[in-house]
Motif scaffolding. Sequence first.
Motif, PDB file in Angstrom:
ATOM      1  N   ILE A  23       0.815  -1.228   0.000  1.00 15.94           N
ATOM      2  CA  ILE A  23       0.000   0.000   0.000  1.00 15.94           C
ATOM      3  C   ILE A  23       0.845   1.273   0.000  1.00 15.94           C
ATOM      4  CG2 ILE A  23      -1.656   1.362   1.357  1.00 15.94           C
ATOM      5  CD1 ILE A  23      -2.995  -1.287   2.147  1.00 15.94           C
ATOM      6  N   PRO A  24       1.851   1.413   0.900  1.00 20.37           N
ATOM      7  CA  PRO A  24       2.658   2.641   0.854  1.00 20.37           C
ATOM      8  C   PRO A  24       3.328   2.872  -0.491  1.00 20.37           C
ATOM      9  CG  PRO A  24       3.063   1.442   2.896  1.00 20.37           C
ATOM     10  CD  PRO A  24       2.258   0.538   2.022  1.00 20.37           C
ATOM     11  N   TRP A  25       3.698   1.782  -1.175  1.00 19.98           N
ATOM     12  CA  TRP A  25       4.379   1.932  -2.458  1.00 19.98           C
ATOM     13  C   TRP A  25       3.424   2.372  -3.562  1.00 19.98           C
ATOM     14  CZ3 TRP A  25       9.029   2.442  -1.173  1.00 19.98           C
ATOM     15  CH2 TRP A  25       9.625   1.635  -0.202  1.00 19.98           C
ATOM     16  N   PHE A  68       1.065   4.608  -3.133  1.00 20.67           N
ATOM     17  CA  PHE A  68       1.041   6.065  -2.972  1.00 20.67           C
ATOM     18  C   PHE A  68       2.370   6.686  -3.393  1.00 20.67           C
ATOM     19  CE2 PHE A  68      -2.505   4.844  -0.256  1.00 20.67           C
ATOM     20  CZ  PHE A  68      -3.434   5.823  -0.567  1.00 20.67           C
ATOM     21  N   SER A  80       3.462   6.835  11.843  1.00 17.35           N
ATOM     22  CA  SER A  80       3.409   5.368  11.776  1.00 17.35           C
ATOM     23  C   SER A  80       3.803   4.730  13.100  1.00 17.35           C
ATOM     24  CB  SER A  80       4.309   4.845  10.663  1.00 17.35           C
ATOM     25  OG  SER A  80       5.685   4.978  10.991  1.00 17.35           O
ATOM     26  N   ILE A 124      -0.669   2.875   8.655  1.00 16.97           N
ATOM     27  CA  ILE A 124      -0.359   2.606   7.242  1.00 16.97           C
ATOM     28  C   ILE A 124      -0.386   3.912   6.443  1.00 16.97           C
ATOM     29  CG2 ILE A 124      -1.107   1.396   5.168  1.00 16.97           C
ATOM     30  CD1 ILE A 124       0.104  -0.420   7.279  1.00 16.97           C
ATOM     31  N   ALA A 125      -1.295   4.814   6.806  1.00 13.37           N
ATOM     32  CA  ALA A 125      -1.341   6.124   6.148  1.00 13.37           C
ATOM     33  C   ALA A 125      -0.035   6.883   6.387  1.00 13.37           C
ATOM     34  CB  ALA A 125      -2.527   6.933   6.654  1.00 13.37           C
ATOM     35  N   SER A 140       2.589   5.464   4.224  1.00 13.24           N
ATOM     36  CA  SER A 140       2.340   5.888   2.844  1.00 13.24           C
ATOM     37  C   SER A 140       2.851   7.301   2.597  1.00 13.24           C
ATOM     38  CB  SER A 140       0.842   5.804   2.531  1.00 13.24           C
ATOM     39  OG  SER A 140       0.365   4.482   2.676  1.00 13.24           O
TER      40      SER A 140
END
Length: 457
Positions: free
Chosen positions: A298-300, A302, A338, A349-350, A353
């Motif tokens: 997920i972070p990748w 964004f 985080s 997780i945000a 990201s």
Amino acid sequence: MSEVSGAEGTRRRHELSEAATKKVFRRLIPFLLLMYIIAFLDRSNVSFAQKEFEVDFGISASAYAFGAGLFFVGYAVFEIPSNILLHKVGARWWLARIMVSWGLVSAAFVFVQGPTSFYILRFLLGVTEAGFFPGVILYLTYWIPARHLSRARGYFYMGIAIAGILGNPLSGGLLELDGVLGWRGIQWMFLVEGLLAVVVGVWAYFYLTDRPKDATWLPSDERQALMETVEAEDTAKAEGHGPQKVLAALGNWRVWYFALIYFCIQIAVYGVTFFLPTQVTAITGQKLGFQASLVTAIPWVFALLGVAFFPGLADRTRKHRPIGCALLLATAVGIFVSGALSGTPVLAIAGLSLAAIGFVSMQPIFWTLPTEYMTGYAAAAGIGLINSLGNLGGFLAPNMRDYFDKSVGGNAGLYSLAVAAILGAALFALTAVFKKANEIEAGHLDEVDSAADIRGH
């Protein structure tokens, strides 16, 4: 009349150069991107083996952190000579050699049996990959006019994000092969991803072209216009304030200053990357495998969106410095969030990201300034020095994070990465004192087209 014809000649040459540049983007950038995806995957896939290494081979958290960082020691030692050799013998042969050799070493991780073999292979992986990244950064300056370089590097840096989006699930999926043919999942992961590098490395030898003059896939008039544009920009660099010889580049204080900035950036990059799978599983409570790797991606996602936008914005607005500083500060905020909100998975997780957006998008913007100071062998040596010293941040990061976690406790190790990002932002802001940096921000090198046209006539 001559002024009219001169202006028309400039306009025509600019159009041809732009047409050639578009073809260069279509042909070279996707392949270089593929190479970087595999490179980042092979240097960071060890994060998926951390827990199994500890259980099966007694590789403790501290030993893992030390071994993960050893990659950057080997990388730093051989970075400068590797980049000089690339400039001398040509990118096609040298980049292919680098990729095949690191792929073989990466595949050899199937034989890890304890800390010593882990340390040796991590060091050798750094030695064999040395010169790849700065080599590509240098290679792009042979082909891409200055006004498009941040965007080109931005596309290249997408490799980090795509490696996370596709590579993490690939690594997680290969772990699910545990027991097939009597091999452990991590052995399948290292073997498949290492051999993938070997295959693409052989392909690179036949696909890449060393210089625009060798590009038979470009129309002759476009090829000539692109050569004149790039040569005129090299002349402008030579007439500026940057070093022109290898020793001058290695001794130039600005080059060392840029290396310090890059060092801070890499602390944030690898302090997060090497622990991302374990951090995500701690946040979500999942077992490390394919499902957890999807969350890790997920972070990748964004980061990919960020690097597709911000480097191009910096090129269009000529605001590399403020945009780069803002991105590093966003990295610091994301890392802090985080850790501070690790009990709230969505917000944690945000935060990761936001951190990924910042440190991935910042790096192509960073390279805008040092690459415009140097040309020729000086650029090969200077870029190599900046990247090699900067990447020692990748050695410090996991060890620093482990040290603060053990000595202070809580999320102190994670917060130390945020401090490094803030320091990098402050140092990047201070490049305002560099005369050449201000010229670059003002678009100085974008004005060399007319010089090339005059010389062409």
